[in-house]
Design a protein around this motif. Sequence first.
Motif, PDB file in Angstrom:
ATOM      1  N   LEU A 129     -19.748  61.840 -11.801  1.00 19.87           N
ATOM      2  CA  LEU A 129     -19.524  60.552 -11.161  1.00 19.87           C
ATOM      3  C   LEU A 129     -18.686  59.615 -12.018  1.00 19.87           C
ATOM      4  O   LEU A 129     -18.408  58.490 -11.610  1.00 19.87           O
TER       5      LEU A 129
ATOM      6  N   ASP B 196     -10.026  55.943  -9.735  1.00 22.28           N
ATOM      7  CA  ASP B 196      -9.865  56.531  -8.396  1.00 22.28           C
ATOM      8  C   ASP B 196      -8.395  56.383  -8.006  1.00 22.28           C
ATOM      9  O   ASP B 196      -7.997  55.395  -7.394  1.00 22.28           O
TER      10      ASP B 196
ATOM     11  N   GLN C  30     -17.011  56.662  -4.496  1.00 28.41           N
ATOM     12  CA  GLN C  30     -17.560  56.867  -3.155  1.00 28.41           C
ATOM     13  C   GLN C  30     -19.049  56.578  -3.124  1.00 28.41           C
ATOM     14  O   GLN C  30     -19.554  55.962  -2.171  1.00 28.41           O
ATOM     15  N   ARG C  31     -19.762  56.995  -4.171  1.00 27.80           N
ATOM     16  CA  ARG C  31     -21.202  56.723  -4.224  1.00 27.80           C
ATOM     17  C   ARG C  31     -21.471  55.216  -4.300  1.00 27.80           C
ATOM     18  O   ARG C  31     -22.413  54.716  -3.676  1.00 27.80           O
TER      19      ARG C  31
ATOM     20  N   LEU D 244     -15.473  60.496  -6.923  1.00 34.11           N
ATOM     21  CA  LEU D 244     -16.796  60.728  -6.348  1.00 34.11           C
ATOM     22  C   LEU D 244     -17.736  59.578  -6.686  1.00 34.11           C
ATOM     23  O   LEU D 244     -18.538  59.144  -5.841  1.00 34.11           O
TER      24      LEU D 244
END
Length: 268
Positions: free
Chosen positions: A179, A32, A193-194, A190
Amino acid sequence: MSDHRPDHRPDRHHRYRRYVALGDSQTEGVGDGDDTTGLRGWADRLAERLAAANPGLGYANLAVRGRLAGQIHARQLAPALELRPDLATVVAGMNDLIRPGFDADRVAGHLEAMFAALTAAGARVATLTFPDVSRITPLARPLAPRVAVLNARIRAAARRHGVLVAETHGHPVVADPRLWSADRLHASPLGHQRIADAVAHALAVPGADDSWTAPLPPVRPHGPLDATVTELRWAATFLGPWVGRRLRGRSSGDLRTAKRPELLPVTG
């Protein structure tokens, strides 16, 4: 699956002043952002969400990529306790799990020692279970039993110490390639974030719900030839260098230190 309504029960809402994250590359935020522009990651994303409900929150992230559970225990627990957190997240064990000498009891022992010390010091502690890596990359199929055993140990240790568990294992969306970053070892933005949403849900942060388990929109599946080419490219680009580092006794975290060793205000 529930209807995704936020949990508004006021008796479950805790106030936090000091959040400290312990762990390895996932908690550091690899996948990330990058080392040039900076890493964000699920712990940063969770801290931002917590800060919205807890003005003035201080946040420290002691995680370093490549660390084994024993190294996290030995090098991060004491600094974490010195920061006197009222919330801590502890995620460790994946780097152990993918090594030949994996010992679930030893890894769980390090996790439980950290759970015990942090909860005894008054911190609320959260952790998570690991996904079935064989559903992310077929070459990791032999590791599936190890994941199941380690997750069982994590759940048992968490129950003994009142640690909250974000159950990422078992939800089909967790294996969605979108993901995961290209190396399949780290979450994509993403995915991070999950994970942040999963931990927020476990902590009953205001507004958090189980929508993090929802599937992504469908995409056209790859044909057998495309899948084979993708596997071979991944093995050459990521698996080969990883094996090379292991054979040389090196780690991606060599010479690295925590990106956020002190409690600082959350911005962003």
